[in-house]
Design a protein around this motif. Structure first.
Motif, mmCIF file in Angstrom:
data_model
loop_
_atom_site.group_PDB
_atom_site.id
_atom_site.type_symbol
_atom_site.label_atom_id
_atom_site.label_comp_id
_atom_site.label_asym_id
_atom_site.label_seq_id
_atom_site.Cartn_x
_atom_site.Cartn_y
_atom_site.Cartn_z
ATOM 1 N N ALA A 1 0.809 -1.222 0.000
ATOM 2 C CA ALA A 1 0.000 0.000 0.000
ATOM 3 C C ALA A 1 0.843 1.274 0.000
ATOM 4 C CB ALA A 1 -0.938 -0.003 1.205
ATOM 5 N N PHE A 2 2.107 1.171 0.385
ATOM 6 C CA PHE A 2 2.951 2.369 0.454
ATOM 7 C C PHE A 2 4.236 2.206 -0.349
ATOM 8 C CE2 PHE A 2 0.518 2.445 4.482
ATOM 9 C CZ PHE A 2 -0.234 3.581 4.222
ATOM 10 N N ILE A 3 4.740 3.319 -0.811
ATOM 11 C CA ILE A 3 5.962 3.370 -1.618
ATOM 12 C C ILE A 3 7.192 3.166 -0.733
ATOM 13 C CG2 ILE A 3 7.426 5.024 -2.878
ATOM 14 C CD1 ILE A 3 4.846 6.208 -4.037
ATOM 15 N N ASN A 4 8.167 2.424 -1.245
ATOM 16 C CA ASN A 4 9.457 2.381 -0.563
ATOM 17 C C ASN A 4 10.539 2.867 -1.530
ATOM 18 O OD1 ASN A 4 10.240 0.131 -2.149
ATOM 19 N ND2 ASN A 4 9.151 -1.217 -0.751
ATOM 20 N N ASP A 5 11.684 3.255 -0.997
ATOM 21 C CA ASP A 5 12.707 3.921 -1.802
ATOM 22 C C ASP A 5 13.286 3.085 -2.937
ATOM 23 O OD1 ASP A 5 12.394 6.305 -0.502
ATOM 24 O OD2 ASP A 5 14.161 6.097 0.770
ATOM 25 N N ASP A 6 13.280 1.736 -2.836
ATOM 26 C CA ASP A 6 13.869 0.987 -3.953
ATOM 27 C C ASP A 6 13.056 1.132 -5.239
ATOM 28 O OD1 ASP A 6 13.341 -0.469 -1.506
ATOM 29 O OD2 ASP A 6 12.876 -2.221 -2.746
ATOM 30 N N LEU A 7 11.820 1.604 -5.128
ATOM 31 C CA LEU A 7 11.012 1.820 -6.339
ATOM 32 C C LEU A 7 11.639 2.835 -7.275
ATOM 33 C CD1 LEU A 7 7.251 2.022 -5.390
ATOM 34 C CD2 LEU A 7 8.449 0.308 -6.710
ATOM 35 N N PHE A 8 12.395 3.777 -6.724
ATOM 36 C CA PHE A 8 12.963 4.815 -7.576
ATOM 37 C C PHE A 8 13.989 4.238 -8.542
ATOM 38 C CE2 PHE A 8 11.123 7.192 -4.069
ATOM 39 C CZ PHE A 8 10.387 8.133 -4.774
ATOM 40 N N SER A 9 14.546 3.067 -8.216
ATOM 41 C CA SER A 9 15.521 2.458 -9.123
ATOM 42 C C SER A 9 15.108 1.076 -9.598
ATOM 43 C CB SER A 9 16.877 2.379 -8.430
ATOM 44 O OG SER A 9 16.733 1.700 -7.203
ATOM 45 N N ASN A 10 14.192 0.439 -8.880
ATOM 46 C CA ASN A 10 13.863 -0.955 -9.127
ATOM 47 C C ASN A 10 12.385 -1.140 -9.440
ATOM 48 O OD1 ASN A 10 14.713 -3.538 -9.254
ATOM 49 N ND2 ASN A 10 15.244 -3.718 -7.082
ATOM 50 N N ILE A 11 12.020 -1.195 -10.706
ATOM 51 C CA ILE A 11 10.604 -1.387 -11.039
ATOM 52 C C ILE A 11 10.417 -2.622 -11.897
ATOM 53 C CG2 ILE A 11 9.881 1.020 -10.793
ATOM 54 C CD1 ILE A 11 10.060 1.227 -13.858
ATOM 55 N N LYS A 12 9.197 -3.172 -11.818
ATOM 56 C CA LYS A 12 8.842 -4.349 -12.606
ATOM 57 C C LYS A 12 7.642 -4.010 -13.472
ATOM 58 C CE LYS A 12 7.967 -6.980 -9.073
ATOM 59 N NZ LYS A 12 7.986 -7.622 -7.773
ATOM 60 N N LYS A 13 7.429 -4.840 -14.475
ATOM 61 C CA LYS A 13 6.274 -4.707 -15.351
ATOM 62 C C LYS A 13 5.000 -4.753 -14.495
ATOM 63 C CE LYS A 13 4.709 -7.100 -19.571
ATOM 64 N NZ LYS A 13 3.390 -6.542 -19.488
ATOM 65 N N ASN A 14 4.011 -3.952 -14.864
ATOM 66 C CA ASN A 14 2.745 -3.915 -14.132
ATOM 67 C C ASN A 14 1.923 -5.181 -14.358
ATOM 68 O OD1 ASN A 14 3.190 -1.291 -13.177
ATOM 69 N ND2 ASN A 14 2.281 -0.372 -15.001
ATOM 70 N N PRO A 15 1.259 -5.687 -13.286
ATOM 71 C CA PRO A 15 0.312 -6.792 -13.498
ATOM 72 C C PRO A 15 -0.888 -6.246 -14.284
ATOM 73 C CG PRO A 15 0.158 -5.974 -11.250
ATOM 74 C CD PRO A 15 1.301 -5.253 -11.897
ATOM 75 N N SER A 16 -1.580 -7.102 -15.014
ATOM 76 C CA SER A 16 -2.694 -6.595 -15.818
ATOM 77 C C SER A 16 -3.853 -6.102 -14.957
ATOM 78 C CB SER A 16 -3.165 -7.650 -16.817
ATOM 79 O OG SER A 16 -3.442 -8.853 -16.138
ATOM 80 N N THR A 17 -4.053 -6.700 -13.773
ATOM 81 C CA THR A 17 -5.092 -6.215 -12.862
ATOM 82 C C THR A 17 -4.592 -6.317 -11.426
ATOM 83 O OG1 THR A 17 -6.131 -8.374 -12.585
ATOM 84 C CG2 THR A 17 -7.004 -6.980 -14.362
ATOM 85 N N GLY A 18 -5.298 -5.606 -10.528
ATOM 86 C CA GLY A 18 -4.978 -5.664 -9.103
ATOM 87 C C GLY A 18 -3.760 -4.832 -8.735
#
Length: 162
Positions: A66-83
């Motif tokens: 539910a909340f953002i953490n700092d590794d998101l700024f460098s580490n992202i993955k492909k979005n799930p199609s839903t949810g």
């Protein structure tokens, strides 16, 4: 007339320019971060155009928490199609185009897309001076974030999507 569309790699230079006009050097996404987001999450990266010129942007991956953490700024993955939880890592409008409702349009567009994909909520972090802005858009302040991004104090803001 403002048009909102999905990002394209050709937008990169304009996006980097707007980002650096709106955020400090420490806060701003790098050219490399934008390239990665355009490549991996173009389905949750939108630009606002006026007469073919990019005037604003909003982007963020869908995450499992539910909340953002700092590794998101460098580490992202492909979005799930839903949810999942739609995050917002960046919302920026060129200073010459601010105070014209463009950021609100971008927020509404992202929310509409998130609803269609059955996301649970939209989550972001902001500085204290922007809490009221997001509250006006239906976000709830969930207090201080654990984020240490750019050495600033950030607040968790979340909007449930019924």
């Amino acid at each position: 007339m403002i048009k909102i569309r999905n990002v394209k790699i050709e937008d990169l230079s304009q996006l980097v320019s707007i980002e650096h006009l709106c955020f400090s050097k420490e806060e701003a996404a790098t050219r490399e971060a934008f390239e990665k987001r355009i490549r991996i999450i173009p389905d949750s990266f939108y630009v606002a155009e006026e007469n073919g010129e990019i005037v604003g942007l909003i982007n963020g991956p869908v995450i499992e928490t539910a909340f953002i953490n700092d590794d998101l700024f460098s580490n992202i993955k492909k979005n799930p199609s839903t949810g999942g939880y739609q995050s917002i890592l960046g919302l920026a409008v060129h200073p010459q185009f601010q105070k014209h409702g463009i950021a609100s349009k971008l927020l509404r567009h992202l929310e509409s897309e998130a609803r269609m994909k059955n996301r649970e909520s939209i989550t972001l972090t902001c500085k204290e001076n922007l809490i009221r802005y997001y509250e006006k858009h239906g976000y709830l302040n969930n207090g201080l974030s654990s984020s240490e991004h750019a050495g600033e104090m950030w607040y968790n803001m979340i909007k449930k999507l019924p």
